[in-house]
Design a protein around this motif. Structure first.
Motif, mmCIF file in Angstrom:
data_model
loop_
_atom_site.group_PDB
_atom_site.id
_atom_site.type_symbol
_atom_site.label_atom_id
_atom_site.label_comp_id
_atom_site.label_asym_id
_atom_site.label_seq_id
_atom_site.Cartn_x
_atom_site.Cartn_y
_atom_site.Cartn_z
ATOM 1 N N MET A 43 -9.505 29.595 -29.153
ATOM 2 C CA MET A 43 -10.394 30.224 -27.965
ATOM 3 C C MET A 43 -9.565 30.654 -26.885
ATOM 4 N N ASP A 44 -9.431 32.073 -26.418
ATOM 5 C CA ASP A 44 -8.601 32.523 -25.207
ATOM 6 C C ASP A 44 -9.439 32.296 -24.061
ATOM 7 N N GLU A 45 -8.927 32.291 -22.983
ATOM 8 C CA GLU A 45 -9.717 31.912 -21.736
ATOM 9 C C GLU A 45 -10.716 32.893 -21.274
ATOM 10 N N ARG A 46 -10.438 34.137 -21.808
ATOM 11 C CA ARG A 46 -11.523 35.069 -21.564
ATOM 12 C C ARG A 46 -12.723 35.193 -22.158
ATOM 13 N N GLU A 47 -12.486 34.599 -23.491
ATOM 14 C CA GLU A 47 -13.602 34.612 -24.317
ATOM 15 C C GLU A 47 -14.417 32.930 -23.807
ATOM 16 N N LEU A 48 -13.655 32.107 -23.575
ATOM 17 C CA LEU A 48 -14.225 30.788 -23.045
ATOM 18 C C LEU A 48 -15.258 31.158 -21.678
ATOM 19 N N ILE A 49 -14.559 32.039 -21.036
ATOM 20 C CA ILE A 49 -15.514 32.144 -19.819
ATOM 21 C C ILE A 49 -16.978 32.846 -20.172
ATOM 22 N N ALA A 50 -16.652 33.915 -21.011
ATOM 23 C CA ALA A 50 -17.922 34.588 -21.430
ATOM 24 C C ALA A 50 -18.680 33.765 -21.931
ATOM 25 N N ARG A 51 -18.290 32.696 -22.828
ATOM 26 C CA ARG A 51 -19.344 31.789 -23.723
ATOM 27 C C ARG A 51 -20.054 31.058 -22.523
ATOM 28 N N VAL A 52 -19.163 30.604 -21.611
ATOM 29 C CA VAL A 52 -19.711 29.719 -20.567
ATOM 30 C C VAL A 52 -20.781 30.415 -19.721
ATOM 31 N N ARG A 53 -20.256 31.875 -19.182
ATOM 32 C CA ARG A 53 -21.459 32.527 -18.669
ATOM 33 C C ARG A 53 -22.748 32.694 -19.513
ATOM 34 N N ALA A 54 -22.649 32.749 -20.703
ATOM 35 C CA ALA A 54 -23.887 33.001 -21.667
ATOM 36 C C ALA A 54 -24.465 31.730 -22.071
ATOM 37 N N GLY A 55 -23.917 30.805 -21.207
ATOM 38 C CA GLY A 55 -24.998 29.504 -21.496
ATOM 39 C C GLY A 55 -24.505 28.416 -22.502
ATOM 40 N N ASP A 56 -23.286 28.684 -23.106
ATOM 41 C CA ASP A 56 -22.791 27.944 -24.125
ATOM 42 C C ASP A 56 -22.263 26.599 -23.753
ATOM 43 N N GLY A 57 -23.135 25.487 -24.169
ATOM 44 C CA GLY A 57 -22.932 24.189 -23.604
ATOM 45 C C GLY A 57 -21.446 23.882 -24.054
ATOM 46 N N ALA A 58 -21.223 23.912 -25.284
ATOM 47 C CA ALA A 58 -19.894 23.624 -25.906
ATOM 48 C C ALA A 58 -18.687 24.249 -25.113
ATOM 49 N N ALA A 59 -18.972 25.615 -24.708
ATOM 50 C CA ALA A 59 -17.733 26.090 -24.076
ATOM 51 C C ALA A 59 -17.562 25.526 -22.937
ATOM 52 N N GLU A 60 -18.598 25.110 -22.037
ATOM 53 C CA GLU A 60 -18.654 24.457 -20.651
ATOM 54 C C GLU A 60 -17.899 23.165 -21.045
ATOM 55 N N ARG A 61 -18.107 22.380 -22.093
ATOM 56 C CA ARG A 61 -17.363 21.174 -22.094
ATOM 57 C C ARG A 61 -15.910 21.449 -22.480
ATOM 58 N N THR A 62 -15.687 22.496 -23.330
ATOM 59 C CA THR A 62 -14.246 22.891 -23.769
ATOM 60 C C THR A 62 -13.598 22.879 -22.197
ATOM 61 N N LEU A 63 -14.145 23.802 -21.394
ATOM 62 C CA LEU A 63 -13.422 24.215 -20.246
ATOM 63 C C LEU A 63 -13.252 22.965 -19.012
ATOM 64 N N TYR A 64 -14.177 22.123 -19.213
ATOM 65 C CA TYR A 64 -14.004 20.602 -18.462
ATOM 66 C C TYR A 64 -13.049 20.139 -18.980
ATOM 67 N N ASP A 65 -12.832 19.663 -20.409
ATOM 68 C CA ASP A 65 -12.014 19.174 -21.009
ATOM 69 C C ASP A 65 -10.413 19.542 -20.833
ATOM 70 N N ALA A 66 -10.320 21.052 -20.529
ATOM 71 C CA ALA A 66 -9.112 21.395 -20.337
ATOM 72 C C ALA A 66 -8.516 21.443 -18.975
ATOM 73 N N HIS A 67 -9.374 21.009 -18.022
ATOM 74 C CA HIS A 67 -9.058 21.022 -16.659
ATOM 75 C C HIS A 67 -9.276 19.780 -15.996
ATOM 76 N N VAL A 68 -10.217 18.698 -16.572
ATOM 77 C CA VAL A 68 -10.580 17.712 -15.666
ATOM 78 C C VAL A 68 -9.396 16.697 -15.198
ATOM 79 N N ASP A 69 -8.543 16.604 -16.051
ATOM 80 C CA ASP A 69 -7.319 15.592 -15.798
ATOM 81 C C ASP A 69 -6.835 16.110 -14.478
ATOM 82 N N ARG A 70 -6.239 17.348 -14.589
ATOM 83 C CA ARG A 70 -5.484 17.688 -13.282
ATOM 84 C C ARG A 70 -6.324 17.643 -11.982
ATOM 85 N N VAL A 71 -7.583 18.029 -12.107
ATOM 86 C CA VAL A 71 -8.425 18.069 -11.098
ATOM 87 C C VAL A 71 -8.800 16.646 -10.423
ATOM 88 N N TYR A 72 -8.953 15.753 -11.259
ATOM 89 C CA TYR A 72 -9.325 14.243 -11.041
ATOM 90 C C TYR A 72 -7.939 13.571 -10.483
#
Lengths: 208, 180
Positions: B1-30
């Motif tokens: 899933m590319d970034e644009r599609e991921l964002i669209a799914r998160v905006r649509a309220g897709d919980g799995a997409a939210e978790r994917t986004l979180y997993d992709a970035h959480v290490d660096r943020v933490y």
């Protein structure tokens, strides 16, 4: 030490600076889900109050516009409006003002209670901003000519402006200062006196 | 899933997409939050706050920058404001008197260098410290730092250079030891 060598040594040694442990992914995710759910619930609860706020502001704006129009129409100068001089034509204004004072009282009571144990949520600032614009309309309305109510509105304006600024500057001292200001100027007591609790007809028997 | 599609799914309220986004970035943020805060509780709080805000504001993300850049701008703002607010900068104890007694070889000097370096980094002005940690410790580029902090890349480079100069000054007594 050469610059290049120094930078290499520095970068190597700096890797131990606040070296992070493994990311606590699952725990943080659970907290994020819980925090978002709590925010969502709070928003749902606040939505009807927002509608009231818009209604109150609209009625007050209408009152101010009518007041200005009648003043420029060359009519006789009106005496300051006090508790006993409000006529029946001001009913809409009085109801809107009573609702405004009720909301201000609820906000300040909630703020004082919540800040005793924790930091206030951003919702207080949002509500304070909405009430602040209504306060300015109130000061422009007939209420602004009643000296007692005007003083209360000016104190309210100050407190609401302080709460509205909180998200950017939150610290305990600032919150304490707001609460001290509330106590010192007896804002809540004066609010309750101006707008006694009870059904609609009784409510308007205070300063309004 | 590319970034644009991921964002669209998160905006649509897709919980799995939210978790994917979180997993992709959480290490660096933490990691960044921990490096700057030096405290696990604060780092967790800042990371959580970053993602809560990011999910709330994703509707306003216009895609002009990369999602990671946008997310790190939120993270640095949360961390720096949070640190200012709680005023809990962790300073490691540095016994400067010990430094005089260290005249041994490289191996013996290393732990002391790290301790002194940690103290010197803590003592840097906030702007210098943030840029130094992001660039020299966590490996962010000047472009990423500039976008996250809302400054020009030239400013980031200048602050890094000044930070290094200050650290060099603070660690001057190690110069002879490391020169060869």
């Amino acid at each position: 030490m050469t610059d290049e060598r120094f930078e290499r040594v520095l970068r190597d040694a700096a890797q131990d600076y606040h070296r992070p442990p493994a990311t606590p992914r699952e725990e943080m995710w659970r907290q994020i889900v819980a925090a978002r759910e709590a925010r969502r619930r709070r928003r749902v609860m606040l939505r009807p109050r927002l509608r009231w706020g818009v209604g109150i502001a609209a009625v007050l704006a209408l009152g101010v516009a009518i007041g200005r129009w009648t003043a420029t129409a060359g009519g006789p100068a009106r005496a300051p409006i006090g508790p006993s001089t409000v006529g029946p034509s001001d009913l809409a204004y009085r109801l809107a003002a009573a609702q405004y004072l009720t909301r201000a009282e609820a906000l300040l009571t909630g703020f004082r209670a919540e800040t005793r144990g924790a930091e206030p949520t951003a919702q207080f600032a949002t509500q304070a901003r909405e009430l602040l614009s209504t306060t300015r309309l109130m000061l422009d309305s007939p209420a602004g000519q009643d000296l007692r109510l005007k003083a209360l509105l000016e104190d309210l304006e100050l407190v609401l402006a302080q709460i509205a600024q909180l998200p950017a500057t939150t610290d305990r001292e600032e919150i304490q200062m707001i609460n001290q200001g509330l106590e010192h100027r007896s804002v809540l007591l004066r609010l309750r006196t101006a707008n006694p609790a009870g059904p609609g007809s009784v409510r308007t028997q205070g300063a309004l | 899933m590319d970034e644009r599609e991921l964002i669209a799914r998160v905006r649509a309220g897709d919980g799995a997409a939210e978790r994917t986004l979180y997993d992709a970035h959480v290490d660096r943020v933490y990691r960044l939050a921990y490096r700057l805060a030096g405290d696990d509780d604060l780092a967790r709080e800042f990371t959580q706050d970053t993602f809560v805000r990011a999910f709330e504001r994703l509707a306003s993300f216009r895609g002009e920058a990369k999602l990671s850049t946008w997310l790190h701008a939120i993270a640095t703002s949360v961390v720096l404001n949070g640190l200012r607010k709680v005023k809990r900068f962790h300073r490691r104890e540095a016994d400067l008197d010990d430094a005089a007694g260290v005249a041994a070889g490289r191996r013996a000097a290393e732990p002391d260098l790290k301790r002194r370096l940690a103290q010197a980094i803590d003592d840097l002005p906030h702007g210098y410290r943030t840029v130094f940690v992001m660039h020299d410790v966590e490996g962010y580029t000047h472009e990423e730092i500039g976008a996250s902090l809302g400054v020009e890349t030239g400013t980031s480079k200048a602050q890094l250079s000044r930070a290094r100069a200050r650290l060099r000054e603070a660690l001057a007594d190690f110069a002879g030891e490391w020169a060869s």
